[in-house]
Write an enzyme that holds these catalytic residues in place. Structure first.
Site, short mmCIF file in Angstrom:
data_model
loop_
_atom_site.label_atom_id
_atom_site.label_comp_id
_atom_site.label_asym_id
_atom_site.label_seq_id
_atom_site.Cartn_x
_atom_site.Cartn_y
_atom_site.Cartn_z
N GLU A 27 -27.56 72.18 21.13
CA GLU A 27 -28.75 71.45 20.68
C GLU A 27 -29.93 72.41 20.75
OE1 GLU A 27 -30.06 67.32 22.17
OE2 GLU A 27 -31.57 68.67 23.01
N HIS A 88 -30.81 65.21 14.16
CA HIS A 88 -31.13 63.97 14.88
C HIS A 88 -32.14 63.21 14.02
CE1 HIS A 88 -30.22 65.65 19.20
NE2 HIS A 88 -29.43 66.20 18.30
N TYR A 158 -24.28 56.90 27.07
CA TYR A 158 -24.94 57.07 28.37
C TYR A 158 -23.97 56.83 29.52
CZ TYR A 158 -28.99 56.97 25.35
OH TYR A 158 -29.88 57.27 24.36
N LYS A 178 -22.53 50.09 17.91
CA LYS A 178 -22.84 51.29 17.12
C LYS A 178 -21.64 51.67 16.26
CE LYS A 178 -26.19 53.27 20.42
NZ LYS A 178 -26.66 54.44 21.15
P1 FAD Z 1 -30.16 52.24 21.43
O1 FAD Z 1 -28.69 52.36 21.40
O2 FAD Z 1 -30.80 51.34 20.45
O3 FAD Z 1 -30.54 51.77 22.89
C1 FAD Z 1 -31.90 51.55 23.27
C2 FAD Z 1 -31.97 50.49 24.36
O4 FAD Z 1 -31.63 49.23 23.80
C3 FAD Z 1 -30.94 50.73 25.48
O5 FAD Z 1 -31.50 50.28 26.69
C4 FAD Z 1 -29.78 49.87 25.07
O6 FAD Z 1 -28.98 49.52 26.18
C5 FAD Z 1 -30.49 48.68 24.44
N1 FAD Z 1 -29.70 48.02 23.39
C6 FAD Z 1 -28.96 48.61 22.42
N2 FAD Z 1 -28.40 47.66 21.61
C7 FAD Z 1 -28.80 46.46 22.09
C8 FAD Z 1 -28.57 45.10 21.71
N3 FAD Z 1 -27.80 44.80 20.69
N4 FAD Z 1 -29.16 44.13 22.44
C9 FAD Z 1 -29.94 44.41 23.52
N5 FAD Z 1 -30.19 45.68 23.94
C10 FAD Z 1 -29.64 46.69 23.23
N6 FAD Z 1 -34.76 61.05 21.58
C11 FAD Z 1 -35.62 61.57 20.66
O7 FAD Z 1 -36.75 61.11 20.56
N7 FAD Z 1 -35.25 62.59 19.83
C12 FAD Z 1 -34.01 63.14 19.87
O8 FAD Z 1 -33.71 64.04 19.10
C13 FAD Z 1 -33.07 62.63 20.84
N8 FAD Z 1 -31.82 63.12 20.93
C14 FAD Z 1 -30.93 62.57 21.82
C15 FAD Z 1 -29.62 63.06 21.89
C16 FAD Z 1 -28.71 62.53 22.78
C17 FAD Z 1 -27.29 63.08 22.81
C18 FAD Z 1 -29.09 61.48 23.64
C19 FAD Z 1 -28.10 60.91 24.63
C20 FAD Z 1 -30.38 60.98 23.60
C21 FAD Z 1 -31.32 61.50 22.69
N9 FAD Z 1 -32.63 61.02 22.60
C22 FAD Z 1 -33.50 61.55 21.70
C23 FAD Z 1 -33.09 59.97 23.51
C24 FAD Z 1 -32.93 58.56 22.91
O9 FAD Z 1 -33.68 58.45 21.72
C25 FAD Z 1 -33.42 57.56 23.96
O10 FAD Z 1 -32.54 57.52 25.05
C26 FAD Z 1 -33.71 56.15 23.45
O11 FAD Z 1 -34.42 55.44 24.44
C27 FAD Z 1 -32.46 55.36 23.13
O12 FAD Z 1 -31.88 55.77 21.96
P2 FAD Z 1 -30.47 55.15 21.49
O13 FAD Z 1 -30.21 55.74 20.19
O14 FAD Z 1 -29.45 55.26 22.54
O15 FAD Z 1 -30.91 53.61 21.29
#
Ligand code: FAD
Length: 299
Positions: A27, A88, A158, A178
């Site tokens: 990354e 991303h 996570y 997802k």
């Molecule tokens: P989601 O899967 O939508 O989750 C967000 C929150 O909502 C979580 O608490 C989840 O448990 C909850 N949730 C999900 N689905 C539901 C549902 N149906 N009902 C109720 N709650 C729900 N951030 C950046 O800004 N830029 C990046 O480039 C970036 N790269 C990343 C790369 C990796 C490998 C990882 C692990 C994280 C990265 N992040 C990045 C961080 C990420 O954007 C944050 O952790 C963000 O808060 C959650 O993103 P997510 O895509 O997991 O969201």
């Protein structure tokens, strides 16, 4: 050995994961400031990482597209240098109308793989309201990209739960959503205790999820930087590592040596349990990453 590309070699990471047991990826993040010099530095980083023959290089994206242009330019640069870019894309702050032009742009520069994320919600925003409502979760963005039909889609996983949802059972259900929306593979959040990742894999596989989950390895190279990252990720830090971060807070060379050693031990432990894929959060530190890849004999 020279690698000869097959004519019809697919650009999708999912196909690569199906056909290749060992993968190494990195990354990188776009420079925070837009100066030309910064861009030259990241280009050099990519050139050096390319020498390690990565299977793909991912490029981070600021929430709300704060670094949109730079992230796209860097993905294009990676593509032009014969490495698969994994762009991303974060949905926080976007409307549904904003996404198709972004996808069009990515496709036009040859990006075929997107890591679809929600992104972190800025503290001053009333979420989810107004424009912030269109993509409440990553799965909503994943659905939209899937409908487009031209991309392979990765998503975040996570091992310790998400900071806003520490209950692993619920977090794993969100992974299932997802996949239903179109995710083809996952990259894990950093972890510093391999047992956490192994337990997570057991739980995930037990829940019927069989998509690849590439472990994300974060080498701890700078004490200040890692403290900031840890405050966002909530990752568990084993006592010995925490002590080293504290001890070497004013001694960057020792911190770096310890961090490389720790990452090597972590990778070795994962390899011993049959893990063959590694995604290294390079933090744009190609020299240290090169050391890790070579000493761990990843490539
Ligand atoms: P989601 O899967 O939508 O989750 C967000 C929150 O909502 C979580 O608490 C989840 O448990 C909850 N949730 C999900 N689905 C539901 C549902 N149906 N009902 C109720 N709650 C729900 N951030 C950046 O800004 N830029 C990046 O480039 C970036 N790269 C990343 C790369 C990796 C490998 C990882 C692990 C994280 C990265 N992040 C990045 C961080 C990420 O954007 C944050 O952790 C963000 O808060 C959650 O993103 P997510 O895509 O997991 O969201």
């Amino acid at each position: 050995m020279k690698v000869i590309k097959k004519e019809n070699q697919t650009e999708f990471i999912s196909d690569l994961l199906d056909s290749c047991e060992n993968t190494v990826s990195f990354e990188v993040y776009p420079p925070k400031k837009g100066q030309k010099k910064q861009f030259e530095i990241i280009k050099n980083t990519i050139n050096r990482l390319k020498d390690l023959h990565p299977d793909f290089i991912s490029v981070t994206y600021g929430p709300g597209g704060t670094n949109k242009g730079k992230a796209v330019d860097i993905s294009e640069y990676i593509k032009q240098h014969d490495v698969k870019p994994l762009a991303h894309l974060t949905s926080v702050g976007y409307t549904k109308e904003d996404i198709p032009p972004l996808l069009e742009k990515l496709h036009s520069i040859g990006v075929k793989n997107i890591l679809a994320l929600r992104g972190d919600v800025p503290q001053n925003v009333n979420f989810p309201h107004g424009a912030w409502c269109d993509f409440r979760y990553a799965k909503d963005l994943i659905s939209m990209i899937k409908k487009d039909g031209r991309f392979c889609i990765g998503a975040a996983a996570y091992p310790e739960g998400h900071p806003d949802c520490k209950e692993l059972r619920i977090s794993i259900n969100h992974m299932k959503e997802k996949i239903e929306a179109g995710a083809d593979f996952f990259i894990s959040q950093m972890f510093f205790d391999n047992q956490i990742y192994f337990d997570f894999l057991d739980r995930v596989r037990g829940a019927g999820i069989h998509k690849p989950i590439i472990p994300g390895i974060m080498p701890v190279l700078r004490a200040k930087q890692i403290n900031k990252i840890l405050s966002l990720s909530d990752a568990y830090v084993p006592k010995k590592l925490a002590e080293a971060i504290n001890l070497y807070s004013d001694n960057p060379q020792s911190m770096e040596a310890y961090g490389i050693e720790y990452a090597l031990r972590q990778i070795d432990g994962l390899k011993r349990q049959g893990i063959r894929r590694f995604h290294i959060y390079s933090m744009n530190r190609w020299e240290q990453v090169t050391k890790i890849v070579k000493l761990a004999q990843l490539k």
